[in-house]
Scaffold this motif. Structure first.
Motif, PDB file in Angstrom:
ATOM      1  N   SER A  97       0.893  -1.333   0.021  1.00 13.38           N
ATOM      2  CA  SER A  97       0.111  -0.007  -0.126  1.00 13.38           C
ATOM      3  C   SER A  97       0.779   1.337   0.033  1.00 13.38           C
ATOM      4  N   TYR A  98       0.212   2.323  -0.592  1.00 16.82           N
ATOM      5  CA  TYR A  98       1.228   3.561  -0.517  1.00 16.82           C
ATOM      6  C   TYR A  98       1.302   3.945   0.835  1.00 16.82           C
ATOM      7  N   SER A  99       0.418   3.997   1.823  1.00 16.05           N
ATOM      8  CA  SER A  99       0.731   4.348   3.103  1.00 16.05           C
ATOM      9  C   SER A  99       1.809   3.405   3.839  1.00 16.05           C
TER      10      SER A  99
ATOM     11  N   LYS B 292       4.983   4.896   2.320  1.00 14.45           N
ATOM     12  CA  LYS B 292       5.364   6.257   3.050  1.00 14.45           C
ATOM     13  C   LYS B 292       5.929   5.814   4.338  1.00 14.45           C
ATOM     14  N   GLN B 293       5.498   5.068   5.117  1.00 16.79           N
ATOM     15  CA  GLN B 293       5.883   4.872   6.612  1.00 16.79           C
ATOM     16  C   GLN B 293       7.141   4.002   6.298  1.00 16.79           C
TER      17      GLN B 293
END
Length: 64
Positions: free
Chosen positions: A27-29, A32-33
């Motif tokens: 996932s994008y999230s 990003k993390q």
């Protein structure tokens, strides 16, 4: 602790965070993390990273 080497690698390849996540099938999230240093990659993700980006130095990106 931001992973600057990972960010530099992505930017050098002119890839967005969204596209990196897509290529790594995460996932994008979560990506990003990862890039921001809030999450660590699993062994499975490290292997995937290596197969998608054989020129990427996973030790430099995630273990330094």
């Amino acid at each position: 602790m931001e992973r600057l080497e990972l960010k530099k690698f992505r930017e050098k390849k002119k890839i967005t965070q969204e596209n990196m996540a897509e290529r790594l099938e995460i996932s994008y999230s979560f990506y990003k993390q990862l890039e921001n240093g809030y999450k660590n990659p699993s062994i499975k993700l490290l292997k995937k990273f290596r197969s998608v980006f054989p020129d990427g130095n996973i030790v430099k990106f995630f273990l330094d």
